[in-house]
Design a protein around this motif. Structure first.
Motif, PDB file in Angstrom:
ATOM      1  N   LEU A   1       0.628  -2.926  -1.305  1.00 37.20           N
ATOM      2  CA  LEU A   1       0.510  -3.734  -0.084  1.00 37.20           C
ATOM      3  C   LEU A   1      -0.834  -4.451  -0.085  1.00 37.20           C
ATOM      4  CD1 LEU A   1       1.247  -4.578   2.872  1.00 37.20           C
ATOM      5  CD2 LEU A   1       0.253  -2.416   3.623  1.00 37.20           C
ATOM      6  N   VAL A   2      -0.787  -5.771   0.125  1.00 39.72           N
ATOM      7  CA  VAL A   2      -2.014  -6.532   0.368  1.00 39.72           C
ATOM      8  C   VAL A   2      -2.035  -6.864   1.852  1.00 39.72           C
ATOM      9  CG1 VAL A   2      -3.249  -8.695  -0.074  1.00 39.72           C
ATOM     10  CG2 VAL A   2      -2.098  -7.508  -1.961  1.00 39.72           C
ATOM     11  N   GLN A   3      -3.079  -6.448   2.524  1.00 36.74           N
ATOM     12  CA  GLN A   3      -3.211  -6.750   3.957  1.00 36.74           C
ATOM     13  C   GLN A   3      -4.452  -7.627   4.162  1.00 36.74           C
ATOM     14  OE1 GLN A   3      -1.270  -5.942   6.902  1.00 36.74           O
ATOM     15  NE2 GLN A   3      -2.668  -7.562   7.585  1.00 36.74           N
TER      16      GLN A   3
ATOM     17  N   VAL B   1      -3.396   0.183  -0.713  1.00 35.63           N
ATOM     18  CA  VAL B   1      -3.518  -0.985   0.174  1.00 35.63           C
ATOM     19  C   VAL B   1      -4.721  -1.805  -0.280  1.00 35.63           C
ATOM     20  CG1 VAL B   1      -3.737  -1.830   2.537  1.00 35.63           C
ATOM     21  CG2 VAL B   1      -2.726   0.422   2.128  1.00 35.63           C
ATOM     22  N   HIS B   2      -4.508  -3.062  -0.573  1.00 41.58           N
ATOM     23  CA  HIS B   2      -5.618  -3.982  -0.850  1.00 41.58           C
ATOM     24  C   HIS B   2      -5.952  -4.642   0.481  1.00 41.58           C
ATOM     25  CE1 HIS B   2      -5.128  -3.878  -5.308  1.00 41.58           C
ATOM     26  NE2 HIS B   2      -3.923  -3.458  -4.930  1.00 41.58           N
ATOM     27  N   TYR B   3      -7.144  -4.352   0.986  1.00 46.13           N
ATOM     28  CA  TYR B   3      -7.504  -4.742   2.361  1.00 46.13           C
ATOM     29  C   TYR B   3      -8.590  -5.804   2.283  1.00 46.13           C
ATOM     30  CZ  TYR B   3      -9.258  -3.750   7.149  1.00 46.13           C
ATOM     31  OH  TYR B   3      -9.662  -3.818   8.451  1.00 46.13           O
TER      32      TYR B   3
ATOM     33  N   ASP C   1       0.451  -6.106 -11.745  1.00 46.55           N
ATOM     34  CA  ASP C   1       1.867  -6.471 -11.902  1.00 46.55           C
ATOM     35  C   ASP C   1       2.815  -5.488 -11.213  1.00 46.55           C
ATOM     36  OD1 ASP C   1       3.284  -8.552 -12.742  1.00 46.55           O
ATOM     37  OD2 ASP C   1       2.827  -8.297 -14.876  1.00 46.55           O
ATOM     38  N   PRO C   2       2.689  -5.335  -9.912  1.00 45.12           N
ATOM     39  CA  PRO C   2       3.562  -4.369  -9.214  1.00 45.12           C
ATOM     40  C   PRO C   2       5.014  -4.838  -9.243  1.00 45.12           C
ATOM     41  CG  PRO C   2       2.361  -5.731  -7.636  1.00 45.12           C
ATOM     42  CD  PRO C   2       1.837  -6.091  -8.995  1.00 45.12           C
ATOM     43  N   GLU C   3       5.930  -3.878  -9.127  1.00 46.09           N
ATOM     44  CA  GLU C   3       7.352  -4.256  -9.044  1.00 46.09           C
ATOM     45  C   GLU C   3       7.597  -4.962  -7.709  1.00 46.09           C
ATOM     46  OE1 GLU C   3       9.886  -0.860  -9.789  1.00 46.09           O
ATOM     47  OE2 GLU C   3       8.868  -0.582 -11.723  1.00 46.09           O
ATOM     48  N   ILE C   4       6.984  -4.414  -6.658  1.00 42.15           N
ATOM     49  CA  ILE C   4       7.137  -5.006  -5.327  1.00 42.15           C
ATOM     50  C   ILE C   4       5.753  -5.221  -4.717  1.00 42.15           C
ATOM     51  CG2 ILE C   4       8.056  -4.708  -2.984  1.00 42.15           C
ATOM     52  CD1 ILE C   4      10.303  -4.852  -4.964  1.00 42.15           C
ATOM     53  N   LEU C   5       5.461  -6.476  -4.434  1.00 44.09           N
ATOM     54  CA  LEU C   5       4.209  -6.801  -3.751  1.00 44.09           C
ATOM     55  C   LEU C   5       4.521  -7.131  -2.291  1.00 44.09           C
ATOM     56  CD1 LEU C   5       1.282  -7.587  -3.402  1.00 44.09           C
ATOM     57  CD2 LEU C   5       1.752  -9.749  -4.571  1.00 44.09           C
ATOM     58  N   MET C   6       3.972  -6.312  -1.406  1.00 46.65           N
ATOM     59  CA  MET C   6       4.162  -6.572   0.030  1.00 46.65           C
ATOM     60  C   MET C   6       2.889  -7.199   0.575  1.00 46.65           C
ATOM     61  SD  MET C   6       6.499  -3.664   1.523  1.00 46.65           S
ATOM     62  CE  MET C   6       5.864  -2.074   1.176  1.00 46.65           C
ATOM     63  N   LEU C   7       3.049  -8.041   1.577  1.00 53.37           N
ATOM     64  CA  LEU C   7       1.887  -8.771   2.106  1.00 53.37           C
ATOM     65  C   LEU C   7       1.934  -8.833   3.631  1.00 53.37           C
ATOM     66  CD1 LEU C   7      -0.568 -10.735   1.547  1.00 53.37           C
ATOM     67  CD2 LEU C   7       1.093 -12.598   1.490  1.00 53.37           C
ATOM     68  N   GLY C   8       0.768  -8.633   4.253  1.00 53.19           N
ATOM     69  CA  GLY C   8       0.596  -8.890   5.684  1.00 53.19           C
ATOM     70  C   GLY C   8      -0.575  -9.851   5.834  1.00 53.19           C
ATOM     71  N   VAL C   9      -0.437 -10.852   6.698  1.00 53.15           N
ATOM     72  CA  VAL C   9      -1.505 -11.843   6.920  1.00 53.15           C
ATOM     73  C   VAL C   9      -1.669 -12.019   8.429  1.00 53.15           C
ATOM     74  CG1 VAL C   9      -2.196 -14.261   6.629  1.00 53.15           C
ATOM     75  CG2 VAL C   9      -0.964 -13.093   4.783  1.00 53.15           C
TER      76      VAL C   9
END
Ligand code: ADP
Ligand code: F6P
Length: 507
Positions: free
Chosen positions: A312-314, A352-354, A272-280
């Motif tokens: 960050l989820v990448q 980073v979730h990679y 439950d992050p405050e800010i979830l960033m994503l790269g795809v």
């Protein structure tokens, strides 16, 4: 093999079929969706149409037999292992790809790759004419098949030929490096109509014709005398028609209870992050993944953001892994993410979730819906459909899109948070701006972005493209009746979706 087989009024040709054949360790074969934006865009356009799609099935060796899926006739083309190395990995992706993407890495110019490119283009042209009905429309896609238009024309002058470039077309100074530049342009000019992502790409092409090859251009057209026996001049139109996504289909998917539930689950599973960033991204050096990671790492270092409050989820789908520049990129990205995680993760909460897997569409929609900040930071990209997919999925008007000015999408998505990926300080500032902008302002931006994509969806792109091809070299006057009807239906559905999203957001 298929001479005497079925023929079609519409034939699409692309390097890949929409599905790749995958053979497992015990020799069992299955079909899975091919990677990349071309298939994402063309699949909804072609679904349910009676047409043929000519392309490679993704494996070396003899092509599987043609087969029909829904009403689409899939017509595989054979590529040997050497042809994959020299036509696909070599000339297409180690010669043309770097030149067409600002020479971010150095291009290679082995002459034997060119010969194989020509041979394979000729094979595609032959396969196309075998399935094209008299007077058919032939729609060729992308830089891997630039010689095909002229080859098809010489075999079958009765058909109408269009080509669309999914990637940028380079400025004349870069294109001029190609030892085979004249042959490539003459190959393309076998088409009646050439489509590009941005106005600048169409202009670059016309400039190449004029400056490099001395042809005469006027507005969006080029007039020239083709090589060969027939001395009559031809005129070809080159225009920008930016590609898009299936707004209606993806928006509906992202609103489905399963996807909404899954988006919430994803956030919970990430702590439950405050800010979830994503790269795809496909793992490609054009995508600016290294620059993005550098900016993220420095923000963590500067304590402007703190993991795991911000995470960050990448997603980085491995691509073209036999090419050295891609191998190197993977090593660097693996190493950088390892370093960031070593430095800034807590037990059970990586910074980073990679993830390197290919995900089904509903899972992708859920991730896009879950992300607060979407990072689309290419150094150069024809379009980057992921940016349009993100705003399509945000029916709740949540989220913020950080978008590189070197993505084709930047020319349409004016309400995004813009950055120059080469300017790491600028990327950091843009990410912080996206995070800290008040909610109402972010919603206003997202609403405008959604309207833009809804009004310029992939169905509209395909109609415009086919109308332009039908009327070339003249400009299209009005939509055909059939496309009129399709457009009206799509517009009505998109308007309804936008209204529903406004209501949901207000409630
Ligand atoms: P490109 O064509 O260069 O790969 P685009 O952004 O235009 O770039 O298109 C990429 C497409 O591939 C998008 O539809 C995106 O959703 C899809 N995609 C990217 N990564 C994955 C992944 N890991 N799993 C499933 N689909 C993916
Ligand atoms: O548009 C660029 C492109 O090469 C497309 O042809 C394809 O959709 C995508 O990138 C994926 O590349 P590849 O087919 O080489 O895996």
């Amino acid at each position: 093999m298929t001479v005497g087989g079925p023929t079609f009024d519409l034939v699409v040709a692309a390097n890949r079929l929409p599905v790749d054949r995958v053979v497992d360790a015990v020799g069992a074969s299955t079909w899975q969706r091919s990677p990349g934006g071309l298939v994402t865009a063309m699949e909804p356009v072609m679904r349910g149409k009676t047409a043929a799609w000519v392309g490679w099935a993704g494996e070396p060796g003899p092509a599987p037999e043609p087969f029909t899926e829904d009403r689409l006739h899939l017509h595989p083309v054979t590529l040997s292992l050497v042809e994959i190395q020299e036509y696909y990995e070599g000339f297409s992706n180690d010669t043309l790809w770097p030149i067409y993407h600002d020479a971010i890495v150095r291009a290679s110019f082995p002459r034997k790759w060119w010969n194989t490119y020509r041979t394979v283009n000729q094979r595609f042209a032959q396969a196309i004419v075998e399935v094209a009905a008299p007077g058919a429309t032939v729609w060729v896609h992308d830089y891997q098949l630039q010689l095909v238009p002229a080859m098809v024309r010489s075999l079958r002058p009765d058909v109408r030929i269009g080509w669309f470039n999914h990637i940028p077309f380079p400025p004349v100074e870069l294109f001029a490096q190609l030892p085979w530049r004249r042959a490539l342009v003459e190959g393309l000019l076998g088409a009646d109509f050439l489509g590009f992502q941005r106005t600048a790409d169409a202009e670059n092409f016309l400039r190449v014709c004029r400056r490099l090859l001395g042809m005469s251009t006027e507005g969006e057209t080029v007039t020239f005398t083709p090589p060969g026996d027939d001395p009559s001049p031809r005129t070809v139109r080159a225009s920008a028609i930016p590609i898009s996504v299936d707004f209606k289909g993806l928006d509906a998917l992202a609103r489905s209870p399963e996807v909404v539930r899954r988006a919430a689950e994803i956030r919970v599973s990430l702590g439950d992050p405050e800010i979830l960033m994503l790269g795809v991204d496909r793992l490609d050096y054009t995508k600016g993944i290294r620059h993005r990671l550098k900016a993220y790492e420095e923000l963590l270092r500067d304590k402007a953001i703190i993991s795991p409050k911000v995470t960050l989820v990448q997603l980085a789908l491995p691509s073209r892994e036999h090419i050295e520049a891609y191998r190197q990129l993977r090593e660097e990205v693996d190493g950088t993410i390892g370093r960031i995680n070593g430095e800034y993760s807590a037990l059970g909460s990586p910074a980073v979730h990679y993830l390197s897997h290919a995900y089904p569409r509903p899972e992708m929609a859920a991730m896009l819906l879950a992300a607060d900040v979407m990072l689309v930071t290419p150094l150069r990209d024809g379009m980057n459909l992921v940016a349009k997919e993100y705003v399509t999925c945000r029916h709740d008007l949540g989220g913020a899109l950080v978008l590189s000015e070197f993505a084709g999408a930047w020319h349409e998505l004016h309400q995004a948070f813009t950055c120059n990926p080469h300017d790491i300080e600028g990327v950091k500032a843009t990410i912080m701006h996206a995070i800290t902008t008040p909610r109402d302002e972010r919603r206003r931006r997202m609403k405008a972005l959604r309207r833009q994509v809804a009004e310029h969806d992939v169905q509209r792109w395909a109609c415009l493209y086919l109308e332009s091809l039908a009327s070339a070299p003249l400009e299209p006057h009005r939509p055909t009746l059939a496309s009129d009807r399709e457009r009206r239906d799509a517009e009505r559905a998109n308007r309804a979706n936008l209204r529903a999203s406004d209501r949901a957001a207000e409630g």
